[in-house]
Scaffold this motif. Structure first.
Motif, PDB file in Angstrom:
ATOM      1  N   GLN B 480     -12.018  41.933 -56.024  1.00  8.59           N
ATOM      2  CA  GLN B 480     -12.109  43.027 -55.067  1.00  8.59           C
ATOM      3  C   GLN B 480     -10.738  43.326 -54.494  1.00  8.59           C
ATOM      4  N   LEU B 481     -10.454  44.605 -54.448  1.00  7.30           N
ATOM      5  CA  LEU B 481      -9.138  45.038 -53.991  1.00  7.30           C
ATOM      6  C   LEU B 481      -9.222  45.575 -52.557  1.00  7.30           C
ATOM      7  N   PHE B 482      -8.348  45.056 -51.721  1.00  6.54           N
ATOM      8  CA  PHE B 482      -8.254  45.533 -50.341  1.00  6.54           C
ATOM      9  C   PHE B 482      -6.882  46.132 -50.102  1.00  6.54           C
ATOM     10  N   ASN B 483      -6.855  47.172 -49.294  1.00  4.33           N
ATOM     11  CA  ASN B 483      -5.579  47.630 -48.749  1.00  4.33           C
ATOM     12  C   ASN B 483      -5.362  46.872 -47.444  1.00  4.33           C
ATOM     13  N   ILE B 484      -4.184  46.274 -47.274  1.00  6.83           N
ATOM     14  CA  ILE B 484      -3.931  45.464 -46.075  1.00  6.83           C
ATOM     15  C   ILE B 484      -2.764  46.010 -45.269  1.00  6.83           C
ATOM     16  N   GLU B 485      -2.470  47.305 -45.445  1.00  7.16           N
ATOM     17  CA  GLU B 485      -1.342  47.876 -44.693  1.00  7.16           C
ATOM     18  C   GLU B 485      -1.674  48.090 -43.223  1.00  7.16           C
ATOM     19  N   GLY B 486      -2.933  48.368 -42.929  1.00  4.99           N
ATOM     20  CA  GLY B 486      -3.314  48.629 -41.539  1.00  4.99           C
ATOM     21  C   GLY B 486      -3.754  47.363 -40.816  1.00  4.99           C
ATOM     22  N   ASP B 487      -4.271  47.527 -39.607  1.00  5.57           N
ATOM     23  CA  ASP B 487      -4.747  46.375 -38.843  1.00  5.57           C
ATOM     24  C   ASP B 487      -5.986  45.761 -39.482  1.00  5.57           C
ATOM     25  N   LYS B 488      -6.810  46.650 -40.047  1.00  9.78           N
ATOM     26  CA  LYS B 488      -8.065  46.210 -40.656  1.00  9.78           C
ATOM     27  C   LYS B 488      -7.926  46.221 -42.173  1.00  9.78           C
ATOM     28  N   MET B 489      -8.492  45.204 -42.778  1.00  7.60           N
ATOM     29  CA  MET B 489      -8.562  45.213 -44.239  1.00  7.60           C
ATOM     30  C   MET B 489      -9.500  46.325 -44.678  1.00  7.60           C
ATOM     31  N   GLU B 490      -9.099  47.030 -45.725  1.00  2.89           N
ATOM     32  CA  GLU B 490      -9.938  48.121 -46.214  1.00  2.89           C
ATOM     33  C   GLU B 490     -10.309  47.852 -47.670  1.00  2.89           C
ATOM     34  N   LEU B 491     -11.597  47.723 -47.918  1.00  2.00           N
ATOM     35  CA  LEU B 491     -12.048  47.475 -49.287  1.00  2.00           C
ATOM     36  C   LEU B 491     -11.963  48.765 -50.082  1.00  2.00           C
ATOM     37  N   LEU B 492     -11.181  48.751 -51.171  1.00  3.23           N
ATOM     38  CA  LEU B 492     -10.994  49.966 -51.954  1.00  3.23           C
ATOM     39  C   LEU B 492     -11.839  49.982 -53.220  1.00  3.23           C
ATOM     40  N   LEU B 493     -12.044  48.814 -53.807  1.00  2.30           N
ATOM     41  CA  LEU B 493     -12.530  48.817 -55.187  1.00  2.30           C
ATOM     42  C   LEU B 493     -13.014  47.431 -55.543  1.00  2.30           C
ATOM     43  N   ASP B 494     -14.046  47.345 -56.348  1.00  2.00           N
ATOM     44  CA  ASP B 494     -14.226  46.068 -57.032  1.00  2.00           C
ATOM     45  C   ASP B 494     -14.380  46.308 -58.512  1.00  2.00           C
TER      46      ASP B 494
END
Ligand SMILES: [Cu+2]
Lengths: 160, 659
Positions: B480-494
């Protein structure tokens, strides 16, 4: 990549077979050893003068010196034998056409571009497209340097 | 109709992933906020465009390494490493068989765990990927120019190579730590006499600066614990290597109970700079062992296997200053070092908190001899003296931690199926996100380096049931891919993975993509059985061996008619691909051959061995769709009875080849 090339050949086949002037669909098999129809038949469908057309690629113009550069031709022979003879024989039609007498049929710059830039040539150049339709085997890019290609085209002048 | 249905499905899944935070039902419904409908775009790489990162994800029990693009999750290639791969002829052709040789003979399968990318100056440099084999202890080196395995070394005195294959910050060493302790040397003793009689080994393999060539430099003999994971120090802790242990109880049966007795196990801190000094001073013993060192030669396109017979061993129990134990609660698994090298994070699988040790405090405790006893002569540092802090109640079953380079850490929790973000130094939890399900490792590109690229995080999950369309009792595992640039982890894709996505290494595409080999130059091919042009193609009989020197190019073999082979012969097809064009391999397969096909790259030579068993005329053909006339790329071998005098001939178009 490979599949794309195949489909492309298929398309050309269709195009060639409804062009009217080409009297055989490109997909029809021909015994490789038979002299068969010469490429001239297909060529007439190309609306270009093969002696003027320089093709598409890094070479805009190539004029031969009157004298053949024997040393250059000898090194060209070496390159040709290493990288080209799997598909081109000097004494007969093989997988691809024989380079014998090529400069009576083609502009030397076109030959250089066909060696150096075969993918674009068979996609865009009318003569190369017609050749692909006829031979069905695409001209392989053997990654010759410009110097090596120049030597090979010099060697072609010596083939009798 | 079908298109419409797919469209509907896409909309539905986007809508799904756009509602709410972590859900109460075990995370079956996915997450996020009001703008979630644009999430898919963030992982979308348009057709014809390139991904920003490479991810090299191990295949676990598949024995291989898979190459994916991030953020798309597209699978580009599976690189065969420790397991035979008939798709590419790997481990079947005569050239690569030696790579799978070991002291036990040819081992056709391996368990590939932790890939790590080579580093220069503490930054990933995109030259090689190293990866360990757990079952038959080995380390492999894969070239990121050719994406092929170039070297495999077996690790002697070791069993289960799990705390491996992590690389120091200038690629000085790659390590291999024993998972199972065993009697060293191996001998016939009762298993119940484990305690005190079994031992562990930590191996340091040096890496040549120029060509990456690995050598078993030295081993450190350790007490009979299980060595689980490891990480190199970096920055201020460069020169040290840290290994987690479990089973400091030295139990030999029902370990899930018997190895969970101690409140704390250890992280072993190894001073490898000091080890180098001890080696230079001759403080080692040379021990007789047997292990295979297998190397690929790019020039001859062949691997060779050498059995080596000795190793230099340093005994940690007898060499003060070489190893210290850091008490760490409880059965620690991951052992992860912060980018600046200050914090060593131990993830106690059974502990209620995550433990951070301070390297500064470790140095001080060592200087002050602030010890809480010793184990087998190795000092145990005082826990309070080295402790930097703890993340309290972070989740259940912490396994692995990686860092974003901005002061944050991310830890996976296997039992509670989540990734938790927390802050280095303050130890406060900032964010948490469920995963689907039972996450093991996670990866941030550049994770094991001083400069992580903290944009994406990949979580690698062990269980995937109900997540995708089913495929019988066994389903794929997932990343599972997360974007971690912001304060919250954002799940983008699995995305599904090949084998078990055990661990991964990642780096920016720019480090690798421009350097990729596209063809092998024919003039540089020094294979002993190369055929560089059609007119050199030939067939040579040598007693019962028949050597066929064959070429291939779109769309024929030369020769393609071969006669004079007899039942009882051993036939070698030495085949050279004369193409010099990118992405034009050809294949070769022979009916009834007891091996795989060959898949031969442009300019390369490979050899397939065939025992003709029956009289007849037998076809061979190209297996890789190479051109419009691929189907015509075929030939025949005539096989005559044993002892017959059919003349040996080989032709193409009924002509000899040397015309
Ligand atoms: Cu082929």
């Amino acid at each position: 990549m490979k599949l794309k090339a195949f489909l492309f050949v298929g398309l050309i086949g269709v195009m060639a077979s409804c062009g009217g002037e080409s009297n055989a669909p490109a997909t029809e098999s021909k015994p490789a050893a038979a002299p068969a129809q010469e490429e001239a038949v297909v060529e007439t469908s190309a609306d270009v003068d093969p002696m003027e057309n320089v093709g598409i690629g890094p070479i805009d113009e190539l004029e031969f010196d009157e004298e053949i550069d024997e040393a250059l031709a000898a090194s060209g022979k070496e390159v040709f034998e290493a990288k080209c003879t799997a598909c081109h024989k000097t004494n007969k039609r093989y997988i691809g056409p024989s380079p014998q007498g090529i400069y009576e049929r083609r502009n030397p710059a076109w030959v250089m571009n066909m060696i150096l830039n075969p993918d674009e040539m068979v996609a865009e150049d009318p003569i190369a497209k017609a050749l692909l339709a006829e031979y069905a085997s695409p001209m392989a890019n053997q990654n010759l340097t410009e110097d090596e290609a120049r030597a090979v085209v010099e060697y072609f002048r010596t083939i009798e | 109709m079908l298109k419409k249905a797919l469209y509907g499905l896409a909309i539905a899944s986007v809508a799904f992933s756009s509602c709410g935070g972590p859900s109460a039902d075990g995370g079956k419904k996915a997450t996020t906020g009001a703008l979630g409908s644009s999430v898919a775009e963030k992982a979308y790489v348009a057709p014809g465009e390139y991904d920003e990162f490479y991810a090299f994800i191990s295949g676990g029990f598949s024995g291989q390494l898979a190459v994916y693009g991030l953020p798309s999750g597209r699978l580009f290639r599976v690189i065969p490493v420790f397991s035979q791969d008939p798709e590419k002829g790997y481990g079947y052709n005569e050239e690569t068989k030696p790579l799978l040789n070991t002291s036990h003979g040819m081992v056709p399968w391996g368990d590939a765990h932790h890939p790590d990318i080579s580093q220069t100056g503490g930054k990933v440099d995109g030259r090689w990927v190293f990866i360990n084999e757990n079952n038959t202890p080995r380390i492999a080196r894969i070239s990121l120019k050719t994406f092929e395995t170039e070297e495999i070394i077996e690790i002697p005195n070791s069993a289960g190579n799990h705390s491996s294959s992590f690389v120091t910050e200038n690629s000085e060493y790659v390590v291999a730590g024993t998972r199972f302790s065993v009697p060293i040397p191996q001998r016939d003793i009762p298993i119940s006499e484990y305690k005190g009689n079994f031992q562990g080994s930590l191996s340091f393999l040096s890496i040549d600066k120029e060509d990456g060539d690995m050598d078993l430099a030295f081993q450190i003999r350790m007490p009979g614990f299980d060595y689980d994971l490891s990480h190199p120090g970096r920055g201020k802790s460069h020169g040290w290597f840290f290994f987690t242990t479990y089973n400091t109880e030295e139990a030999h049966s029902l370990l899930e109970v018997n190895a969970s007795q101690n409140d704390k196990d250890f992280i072993a801190a190894v001073n490898w700079k000091y080890a180098e000094q001890l080696i230079a001073e001759g403080k080692f013993t040379e021990e007789a062992v047997k292990y295979a060192e297998n190397e690929w030669d790019e020039s001859t396109h062949m691997a060779t296997s050498t059995i080596k017979k000795s190793v230099k061993v340093l005994d940690a129990s007898k060499l003060p200053g070489l190893v210290y134990f850091l008490p760490t609660p409880k059965s620690p698994h991951g052992c992860d070092v912060s980018p600046d090298g200050e914090y060593i994070i131990g993830s106690g699988k059974l502990a209620a908190e995550l433990t951070a040790h301070s390297f500064t405090k470790i140095e001080k405790a060592i200087a002050e001899k602030n010890f809480d006893g010793e184990a087998y002569g190795i000092p145990i540092l005082n826990y309070e003296a080295i402790n930097a802090g703890a993340v309290k109640n972070p989740g259940l079953g912490p396994l692995h931690t990686e860092f974003d380079g901005k002061g944050n850490a991310y830890t996976t929790f296997f039992i509670s199926s989540e990734v938790v973000k927390w802050k280095l130094g303050t130890w406060e939890v900032i964010d948490r996100h469920p995963v689907y399900y039972s996450v093991g490792h996670l990866m941030i590109p550049g994770g094991n380096s001083r400069e992580p690229f903290g944009k994406y995080l990949v979580a690698m999950n062990k269980i995937t049931k109900d997540r995708y369309l089913s495929t019988g009792p066994e389903v794929c595992q997932s990343a599972q891919l997360f974007n971690i640039e912001g304060d919250k982890m954002e799940l983008l894709l699995d995305f599904p993975t090949v084998g078990e996505p055990h661990y991964a290494a990642g780096c920016p595409a720019d480090l690798v993509h421009p350097n990729t080999t596209k063809i092998f130059k024919l003039e540089e091919n020094n294979h002993p059985y190369v055929t560089k042009s059609e007119k050199e193609a030939r067939v040579v009989r040598d007693g019962n061996d028949v050597h066929i020197y064959m070429t291939m190019i779109r769309s024929h073999f030369a020769p393609d008619n071969i006669e004079g082979v007899r039942v009882g012969d051993r036939v070698f097809f030495h085949i050279t691909n004369l193409e010099q064009d990118y992405d034009v391999p050809h294949g070769f397969s022979m009916i009834g051959a007891n091996t795989s096909e060959l898949l031969i790259m442009p300019g390369r030579t490979e050899t397939s061995m065939w025992y003709p068993k029956e009289v007849g005329v037998w076809p061979f053909y190209c297996t890789d769709f190479c051109s419009a006339l691929h189907q015509e790329m075929q030939g025949y071998v005539r096989v005559s009875p044993k002892g017959s005098n059919t003349p040996l001939t080989y032709t193409l178009d009924d002509d000899p080849l040397d015309m």
